[in-house]
Design a protein around this motif. Structure first.
Motif, PDB file in Angstrom:
ATOM      1  N   ASN A 183       0.820  -1.214   0.000  1.00 11.44           N
ATOM      2  CA  ASN A 183       0.000   0.000   0.000  1.00 11.44           C
ATOM      3  C   ASN A 183       0.855   1.265   0.000  1.00 11.44           C
ATOM      4  O   ASN A 183       0.664   2.170   0.805  1.00 11.44           O
ATOM      5  CB  ASN A 183      -0.943  -0.005   1.212  1.00 11.44           C
ATOM      6  N   GLY A 184       1.790   1.286  -0.923  1.00  9.94           N
ATOM      7  CA  GLY A 184       2.762   2.371  -0.921  1.00  9.94           C
ATOM      8  C   GLY A 184       2.434   3.511  -1.853  1.00  9.94           C
ATOM      9  O   GLY A 184       3.343   4.102  -2.438  1.00  9.94           O
ATOM     10  N   MET A 185       1.143   3.843  -2.016  1.00  7.83           N
ATOM     11  CA  MET A 185       0.763   4.871  -2.979  1.00  7.83           C
ATOM     12  C   MET A 185       1.426   6.216  -2.673  1.00  7.83           C
ATOM     13  O   MET A 185       2.048   6.831  -3.530  1.00  7.83           O
ATOM     14  CB  MET A 185      -0.760   5.046  -3.016  1.00  7.83           C
ATOM     15  N   LYS A 186       1.316   6.682  -1.422  1.00  8.02           N
ATOM     16  CA  LYS A 186       1.898   7.976  -1.054  1.00  8.02           C
ATOM     17  C   LYS A 186       3.419   7.918  -1.090  1.00  8.02           C
ATOM     18  O   LYS A 186       4.089   8.870  -1.509  1.00  8.02           O
ATOM     19  CB  LYS A 186       1.409   8.388   0.332  1.00  8.02           C
ATOM     20  N   ILE A 187       3.971   6.797  -0.633  1.00  4.15           N
ATOM     21  CA  ILE A 187       5.419   6.625  -0.652  1.00  4.15           C
ATOM     22  C   ILE A 187       5.930   6.684  -2.089  1.00  4.15           C
ATOM     23  O   ILE A 187       6.930   7.337  -2.389  1.00  4.15           O
ATOM     24  CB  ILE A 187       5.807   5.291   0.008  1.00  4.15           C
ATOM     25  N   ALA A 188       5.226   5.994  -2.986  1.00  7.58           N
ATOM     26  CA  ALA A 188       5.644   5.959  -4.385  1.00  7.58           C
ATOM     27  C   ALA A 188       5.631   7.343  -5.009  1.00  7.58           C
ATOM     28  O   ALA A 188       6.539   7.716  -5.765  1.00  7.58           O
ATOM     29  CB  ALA A 188       4.734   5.013  -5.174  1.00  7.58           C
ATOM     30  N   LEU A 189       4.622   8.125  -4.694  1.00  4.01           N
ATOM     31  CA  LEU A 189       4.531   9.479  -5.247  1.00  4.01           C
ATOM     32  C   LEU A 189       5.684  10.353  -4.754  1.00  4.01           C
ATOM     33  O   LEU A 189       6.240  11.145  -5.519  1.00  4.01           O
ATOM     34  CB  LEU A 189       3.187  10.111  -4.857  1.00  4.01           C
ATOM     35  N   TYR A 238       0.586  -3.734  -4.043  1.00  6.34           N
ATOM     36  CA  TYR A 238       0.463  -2.280  -4.178  1.00  6.34           C
ATOM     37  C   TYR A 238      -0.858  -1.759  -3.616  1.00  6.34           C
ATOM     38  O   TYR A 238      -0.931  -0.681  -3.059  1.00  6.34           O
ATOM     39  CB  TYR A 238       0.603  -1.885  -5.651  1.00  6.34           C
ATOM     40  N   VAL A 239      -1.930  -2.512  -3.795  1.00  2.00           N
ATOM     41  CA  VAL A 239      -3.245  -2.114  -3.299  1.00  2.00           C
ATOM     42  C   VAL A 239      -3.751  -3.170  -2.328  1.00  2.00           C
ATOM     43  O   VAL A 239      -3.721  -4.366  -2.633  1.00  2.00           O
ATOM     44  CB  VAL A 239      -4.252  -1.936  -4.460  1.00  2.00           C
ATOM     45  N   LYS A 242     -10.325   0.166  -8.246  1.00  2.00           N
ATOM     46  CA  LYS A 242      -9.589   0.718  -7.106  1.00  2.00           C
ATOM     47  C   LYS A 242      -8.091   0.779  -7.418  1.00  2.00           C
ATOM     48  O   LYS A 242      -7.411   1.756  -7.075  1.00  2.00           O
ATOM     49  CB  LYS A 242      -9.841  -0.155  -5.870  1.00  2.00           C
ATOM     50  N   ILE A 243      -7.602  -0.242  -8.094  1.00  2.00           N
ATOM     51  CA  ILE A 243      -6.191  -0.251  -8.487  1.00  2.00           C
ATOM     52  C   ILE A 243      -5.892   0.924  -9.411  1.00  2.00           C
ATOM     53  O   ILE A 243      -4.906   1.643  -9.233  1.00  2.00           O
ATOM     54  CB  ILE A 243      -5.827  -1.584  -9.171  1.00  2.00           C
ATOM     55  N   ARG A 246      -2.202  -2.320 -18.834  1.00  2.00           N
ATOM     56  CA  ARG A 246      -3.349  -1.673 -19.505  1.00  2.00           C
ATOM     57  C   ARG A 246      -3.687  -0.331 -18.862  1.00  2.00           C
ATOM     58  O   ARG A 246      -4.058   0.624 -19.555  1.00  2.00           O
ATOM     59  CB  ARG A 246      -4.547  -2.614 -19.482  1.00  2.00           C
ATOM     60  N   ILE A 247      -3.573  -0.259 -17.539  1.00  2.00           N
ATOM     61  CA  ILE A 247      -3.812   1.020 -16.872  1.00  2.00           C
ATOM     62  C   ILE A 247      -2.789   2.047 -17.335  1.00  2.00           C
ATOM     63  O   ILE A 247      -3.131   3.193 -17.667  1.00  2.00           O
ATOM     64  CB  ILE A 247      -3.765   0.847 -15.341  1.00  2.00           C
ATOM     65  N   CYS A 248      -1.529   1.652 -17.378  1.00  2.00           N
ATOM     66  CA  CYS A 248      -0.472   2.564 -17.835  1.00  2.00           C
ATOM     67  C   CYS A 248      -0.723   3.024 -19.262  1.00  2.00           C
ATOM     68  O   CYS A 248      -0.601   4.222 -19.580  1.00  2.00           O
ATOM     69  CB  CYS A 248       0.883   1.879 -17.726  1.00  2.00           C
ATOM     70  N   GLU A 249      -1.057   2.099 -20.131  1.00  2.00           N
ATOM     71  CA  GLU A 249      -1.289   2.448 -21.536  1.00  2.00           C
ATOM     72  C   GLU A 249      -2.471   3.394 -21.688  1.00  2.00           C
ATOM     73  O   GLU A 249      -2.453   4.293 -22.541  1.00  2.00           O
ATOM     74  CB  GLU A 249      -1.512   1.177 -22.357  1.00  2.00           C
TER      75      GLU A 249
END
Length: 401
Positions: free
Chosen positions: A106-112, A128-129, A149-150, A201-204
């Motif tokens: 769950n590293g969303m904030k860390i990753a940013l 990740y989620v 959500k992802i 697919r999300i990235c693309e």
């Protein structure tokens, strides 16, 4: 007689050239993964990233021995912010080194945060989620709800990396597949591949394609199958992302090295793979020679002398193991040369035909030195190594250690 194709590459079985899969180039700092560039060597430091000086020293040690991209772990926001100091100190005291941040749980904030300071962010789709344990099958609606959500949590990171011109590794691990992937596809290479494709697919969809993919497992057959299936699926979907190869948790010692080689080498031989990391339970510096040995053995990179030596037998006219060590000690600092050490004339000239120089026992007490297939001189065994060095010097191919 008809030559059958290799069932994996669909090329003739007599084809001895490695035809690397065409992939898009992905920039990581001043290094490019894919796009026909040489296979890149990576490793990861063990230091706590909060230890600024220790981390800088560890990164520098790896880079100085040939590690081209260095990964660090960022388990907290404080660790992520520390990367800014680490990067600045590297530039001030050494030079820029391509850095990858490993983000888990769950590293969303860390990753940013860390995306501001490093060249690539590695995320594990299985971690990740947070997915609340359900312990049963997922309906399509439930599956899609988690997928939404992802996307919601991944989108800010993707946009940040896209706008900064940085890269992402989508790093799937067999041992940490998301629960819904396990229930839908099983604990299988297919589950690993589908997990990666969901994130791709999300990235693309956000016009982000600076992506590298890995599908690691601690079991070699699972790892190899996952990468081969990934290539098949990417070919079907017209994707050309570079692949990061590795056997995770390979262990230590001789077996750890053999296990890593058993997984990485067959894929590279089939043209699959653009960057590699050998994961052994030893200091990270021990990983780099293994990487280069794998690449050298396959002819993908030439970073040291290639020694051709027979296994020794009753015909051998000198202590082959001892002489090979002497030759290696005298010439191991050179690059780009093939040197053969052969115990007798029976196999010597033929088996060493592709070598630049040969050291061959032809009669007791004497050594014949060759340049390619041509015998140059015969010298007493006691002078063999010295005269080999003199021959290399005469050809202007010697450099001092």
């Amino acid at each position: 007689m008809q030559t059958l194709p290799n069932p994996t590459t669909n090329r003739p079985l007599t084809d001895t050239t490695i035809h690397r899969r065409k992939t898009r180039p992905v920039k990581v700092g001043n290094i490019t993964i894919g796009g026909g560039y040489p296979v890149v060597v990576q490793s990861m430091i063990n230091e706590d990233t909060l230890d600024i000086d220790g981390s800088v020293a560890a990164i520098r040690r790896l880079h100085e021995i040939g590690c081209e991209i260095v990964r660090v772990t960022v388990p907290s926001m404080a660790h992520a912010k520390a990367l800014a100091e680490i990067k600045q100190k590297l530039v001030a005291t050494y030079q820029p080194v391509p850095l990858v941040a490993d983000v888990h749980h769950n590293g969303m904030k860390i990753a940013l945060e860390v995306a501001k300071h490093v060249d690539k962010v590695r995320i594990n789709p299985g971690l990740y989620v947070f997915e609340k344990a359900k312990n049963t099958e997922y309906s399509q609606a439930e599956f899609d709800e988690i997928g939404d959500k992802i996307r919601e949590t991944l989108e800010p990171l993707v946009v940040s990396l896209r706008d900064q011109g940085k890269a992402m590794r989508i790093g799937v691990n067999h041992g940490s597949l998301a629960e819904r992937m396990l229930f839908t596809y099983g604990d299988t290479p297919k589950g690993m591949v589908e997990s990666a494709l969901e994130f791709i697919r999300i990235c693309e969809s956000l016009d982000f394609r600076n992506i590298v993919i890995s599908l690691k497992a601690s079991r070699v057959p699972v790892m190899v199958a996952a990468y081969r299936l990934m290539v098949q699926r990417m070919d079907e979907l017209k994707m050309d992302y570079p692949l990061h190869l590795g056997v995770t948790e390979a262990g230590d010692g001789e077996y750890g090295r053999i296990k890593s080689t058993a997984g990485i080498a067959p894929l590279l031989a089939d043209g699959i793979g653009d960057t590699i990391r050998v994961s052994i339970t030893e200091s990270p510096e021990k990983e780099i020679p293994v990487c280069y040995s794998i690449l050298q053995a396959l002819g993908l990179r030439k970073t040291m002398v290639e020694y051709v030596a027979c296994p020794s037998c009753g015909r051998t006219l000198f202590n082959l193991e001892e002489v090979l060590h002497k030759v290696r000690d005298a010439t191991k600092h050179l690059t780009g040369l093939d040197i053969a050490v052969m115990g007798c004339i029976v196999n010597g000239p033929g088996e060493m035909a592709d070598a630049d120089y040969g050291y061959v026992g032809k009669q007791p007490g004497f050594i014949s030195l060759y340049r390619g297939r041509e015998e140059i001189k015969k010298v007493p065994e006691s002078e063999g190594v010295t005269e080999l060095i003199n021959l290399i010097k005469a050809d202007d191919r010697w450099i001092d250690p």
